[in-house]
Design a protein around this motif. Structure first.
Motif, mmCIF file in Angstrom:
data_model
loop_
_atom_site.group_PDB
_atom_site.id
_atom_site.type_symbol
_atom_site.label_atom_id
_atom_site.label_comp_id
_atom_site.label_asym_id
_atom_site.label_seq_id
_atom_site.Cartn_x
_atom_site.Cartn_y
_atom_site.Cartn_z
ATOM 1 N N MET A 151 40.897 44.720 37.480
ATOM 2 C CA MET A 151 40.695 43.270 37.426
ATOM 3 C C MET A 151 41.941 42.546 36.905
ATOM 4 O O MET A 151 42.233 41.423 37.309
ATOM 5 C CB MET A 151 39.503 42.943 36.528
ATOM 6 C CG MET A 151 38.163 43.391 37.099
ATOM 7 S SD MET A 151 36.865 43.413 35.828
ATOM 8 C CE MET A 151 36.925 41.723 35.256
ATOM 9 N N ILE B 194 28.222 38.849 45.917
ATOM 10 C CA ILE B 194 29.163 38.590 44.817
ATOM 11 C C ILE B 194 30.575 38.435 45.362
ATOM 12 O O ILE B 194 31.329 37.544 44.951
ATOM 13 C CB ILE B 194 29.107 39.731 43.786
ATOM 14 C CG1 ILE B 194 27.703 39.851 43.210
ATOM 15 C CG2 ILE B 194 30.127 39.505 42.670
ATOM 16 C CD1 ILE B 194 27.523 41.042 42.298
ATOM 17 N N ASP C 66 30.879 34.980 47.069
ATOM 18 C CA ASP C 66 30.780 33.809 46.197
ATOM 19 C C ASP C 66 31.842 33.769 45.098
ATOM 20 O O ASP C 66 32.358 32.700 44.762
ATOM 21 C CB ASP C 66 29.395 33.760 45.547
ATOM 22 C CG ASP C 66 28.281 33.565 46.560
ATOM 23 O OD1 ASP C 66 28.573 33.045 47.655
ATOM 24 O OD2 ASP C 66 27.141 33.952 46.264
ATOM 25 N N SER C 67 32.160 34.949 44.519
ATOM 26 C CA SER C 67 32.986 34.961 43.309
ATOM 27 C C SER C 67 34.238 35.821 43.398
ATOM 28 O O SER C 67 35.047 35.815 42.469
ATOM 29 C CB SER C 67 32.133 35.427 42.112
ATOM 30 O OG SER C 67 30.973 34.639 41.983
ATOM 31 N N TRP D 218 36.433 39.664 44.374
ATOM 32 C CA TRP D 218 36.327 41.089 44.065
ATOM 33 C C TRP D 218 36.430 41.389 42.577
ATOM 34 O O TRP D 218 35.858 42.378 42.102
ATOM 35 C CB TRP D 218 37.375 41.872 44.856
ATOM 36 C CG TRP D 218 38.814 41.656 44.449
ATOM 37 C CD1 TRP D 218 39.674 40.736 44.945
ATOM 38 C CD2 TRP D 218 39.548 42.401 43.465
ATOM 39 N NE1 TRP D 218 40.912 40.838 44.353
ATOM 40 C CE2 TRP D 218 40.869 41.862 43.427
ATOM 41 C CE3 TRP D 218 39.238 43.453 42.622
ATOM 42 C CZ2 TRP D 218 41.853 42.349 42.584
ATOM 43 C CZ3 TRP D 218 40.224 43.945 41.769
ATOM 44 C CH2 TRP D 218 41.514 43.400 41.748
ATOM 45 N N ARG D 219 37.136 40.577 41.813
ATOM 46 C CA ARG D 219 37.243 40.831 40.381
ATOM 47 C C ARG D 219 35.889 40.681 39.685
ATOM 48 O O ARG D 219 35.545 41.462 38.792
ATOM 49 C CB ARG D 219 38.292 39.906 39.760
ATOM 50 C CG ARG D 219 39.723 40.324 40.059
ATOM 51 C CD ARG D 219 40.740 39.398 39.387
ATOM 52 N NE ARG D 219 42.091 39.941 39.456
ATOM 53 C CZ ARG D 219 42.887 39.825 40.495
ATOM 54 N NH1 ARG D 219 42.462 39.162 41.567
ATOM 55 N NH2 ARG D 219 44.099 40.356 40.488
ATOM 56 N N THR D 220 35.128 39.697 40.094
ATOM 57 C CA THR D 220 33.779 39.539 39.537
ATOM 58 C C THR D 220 32.895 40.721 39.928
ATOM 59 O O THR D 220 32.098 41.214 39.113
ATOM 60 C CB THR D 220 33.150 38.235 40.036
ATOM 61 O OG1 THR D 220 33.970 37.135 39.658
ATOM 62 C CG2 THR D 220 31.755 38.045 39.452
ATOM 63 N N ALA D 221 33.036 41.183 41.157
ATOM 64 C CA ALA D 221 32.275 42.354 41.596
ATOM 65 C C ALA D 221 32.615 43.566 40.736
ATOM 66 O O ALA D 221 31.731 44.342 40.353
ATOM 67 C CB ALA D 221 32.563 42.640 43.073
ATOM 68 N N TYR D 222 33.892 43.730 40.404
ATOM 69 C CA TYR D 222 34.297 44.853 39.562
ATOM 70 C C TYR D 222 33.763 44.698 38.137
ATOM 71 O O TYR D 222 33.423 45.699 37.479
ATOM 72 C CB TYR D 222 35.824 44.968 39.560
ATOM 73 C CG TYR D 222 36.337 45.994 40.554
ATOM 74 C CD1 TYR D 222 35.693 46.194 41.758
ATOM 75 C CD2 TYR D 222 37.467 46.753 40.283
ATOM 76 C CE1 TYR D 222 36.150 47.128 42.672
ATOM 77 C CE2 TYR D 222 37.930 47.700 41.190
ATOM 78 C CZ TYR D 222 37.274 47.878 42.374
ATOM 79 O OH TYR D 222 37.714 48.815 43.270
ATOM 80 N N ALA D 223 33.683 43.467 37.641
ATOM 81 C CA ALA D 223 33.099 43.241 36.314
ATOM 82 C C ALA D 223 31.631 43.661 36.300
ATOM 83 O O ALA D 223 31.156 44.294 35.337
ATOM 84 C CB ALA D 223 33.237 41.779 35.923
ATOM 85 N N VAL D 224 30.906 43.325 37.362
ATOM 86 C CA VAL D 224 29.507 43.732 37.480
ATOM 87 C C VAL D 224 29.386 45.253 37.501
ATOM 88 O O VAL D 224 28.516 45.847 36.841
ATOM 89 C CB VAL D 224 28.878 43.121 38.745
ATOM 90 C CG1 VAL D 224 27.494 43.715 39.001
ATOM 91 C CG2 VAL D 224 28.795 41.609 38.613
#
Length: 404
Positions: free
Chosen positions: A96, A159, A162-163, A165-171
């Motif tokens: 991220m 995700i 909308d947000s 790939w970094r948000t997907a990795y946070a999830v």
């Protein structure tokens, strides 16, 4: 010594928990594929450079299957799962924060290494808890890898849109920590010594019948694993590009890849049931022969419907091959070395996938078509078949009966 040590109610409960861990821990090797288009666009790199993070992921995954498997032999599965969960989450965090494709690739190396705990090491661990139904137990845990690849991309799609790939990795980092660590502590129970002794007696009897040392057999299985997975990689890695060349587009190729994965899950379950009756060597031989037939069927198939059918046939043929290597290791090698030995052989299969993916692309560049790449896969598949026939001719796996 009693039969309660193997195939007990706790063994099946442990299997369910292990499968749940595998479906979360394995997502690291699929997530990078899902975010690759976004990464390519963000960093402004070409297709080859955008593929580098995936390559590093698979290298980490391959090496980790051996190194992490050896760690499980020494420290037990719970401690190693906890450490790897933190490692996977840290890898997502570094990814991220990355500002270049090189930094992302290095982060993915850590992700791949940690992710490996969800494959070979878990397969080795669950194999200690089963004797009569070891085949289906190993197959179900191995299916966690394919199920992860089938489920998580769908969950992450919204995700990503909308947000980013970094948000997907946070999830994914949070999901890994809150899922894997609690379930790891639920696996603290140790294998009873009586169960280890029983498994050891069975493996010693089989090893003596083959006339091969554990090290020699491991290298032989590693060579066989490279052969079958060079063949396996041709459709799996290049089916999307193949469909693009034929004019069907990448979406059709992605659907065929999904068919392969779903067929692979079914194949692993059926192969596990078959292995409980026939043993690992015969089951692997059957799968390898069927895979060779499926590869031959690709040669005349360039119509859309026939490609869908052959892709499904290929998935149904090859899914049970890799878990069968783990079963052969457990049938012929010491139980106390299961993590390292299973990890080494599975590392060889993953290296075979990497080699085969590159080799097929190189053959395409040289010849301008995938026809010779398919023949190359068939030839490597023949090496695997020859090794299994030779091993089968030297030995007959034996079962050590449990006392009443």
């Amino acid at each position: 010594m009693t039969s309660v040590d193997h195939d007990s109610a706790y063994s099946w409960l442990r299997l369910v928990l292990t499968l749940a861990i595998a479906m979360v821990a394995n997502v690291g090797m699929w997530a990078i594929i899902v975010i690759m288009p976004a990464v390519e666009a963000e960093f402004g790199v070409g297709r080859a450079e955008a593929s580098l993070p995936y390559t590093l992921t698979m290298i980490g995954f391959a090496v980790g299957n051996f190194a992490v498997g050896r760690a499980v032999d020494i420290w037990g599965v719970t401690r190693v799962l906890v450490v790897c969960a933190f490692g996977i989450a840290a890898g997502y965090g570094f990814a991220m924060a990355s500002g270049s494709i090189l930094a992302l690739s290095l982060a993915q190396l850590l992700v791949g290494f940690g992710t490996s705990v969800g494959f070979g090491p878990l397969i080795a661990d669950i194999s200690h808890w089963f004797m009569k139904r070891r085949g289906i137990a190993v197959a179900l845990v191995a299916s966690g890898n394919y199920l992860s690849g089938a489920i998580w991309p769908i969950l992450l799609a919204g995700i990503l849109e909308d947000s980013g790939w970094r948000t997907a990795y946070a999830v994914l980092a949070i999901a890994t920590l809150v899922t894997v660590i609690p379930l790891a502590f639920a696996l603290r129970r140790q294998v009873p010594q009586s169960a280890h002794d029983l498994a050891e007696a069975a493996s010693v009897a089989n090893a003596q019948s083959s006339g091969l040392s554990p090290r020699a057999l491991a290298w032989l299985l590693g060579l066989a694993g490279v052969g079958c997975c060079v063949a396996m990689s041709m459709p799996q890695v290049h089916i999307v590009s193949y469909c693009v060349d034929l004019g069907y587009g990448p979406a059709v190729g992605a659907e065929m890849l999904a068919l392969m994965l779903l067929g692979g899950v079914g194949s692993r379950i059926v192969s596990g049931l078959l292995a409980d009756r026939l043993g690992g060597v015969r089951t692997l031989l059957i799968g390898s022969v069927l895979q060779a037939i499926a590869l031959v069927l690709y040669l005349p198939s360039d119509a859309l419907i026939s490609l869908y059918v052959v892709s499904l046939v290929f998935g149904l043929s090859q899914g049970g091959i890799v878990p069968s290597y783990a079963l052969i290791v457990r049938e012929y090698m010491p139980a106390r070395e299961a993590g390292a030995r299973v990890g080494f052989v599975l590392m060889a299969t993953i290296m075979g996938m990497a080699l085969g993916g590159w080799m097929s692309g190189w053959i395409y560049d040289v010849t301008g078509s995938y026809e010779m790449a398919f023949w190359n896969g068939i030839a490597w598949n023949g090496l695997n078949i020859a090794i299994m026939l030779w091993l089968l001719g030297r030995s007959r796996p034996r079962r050590v009966l449990q006392p009443a």
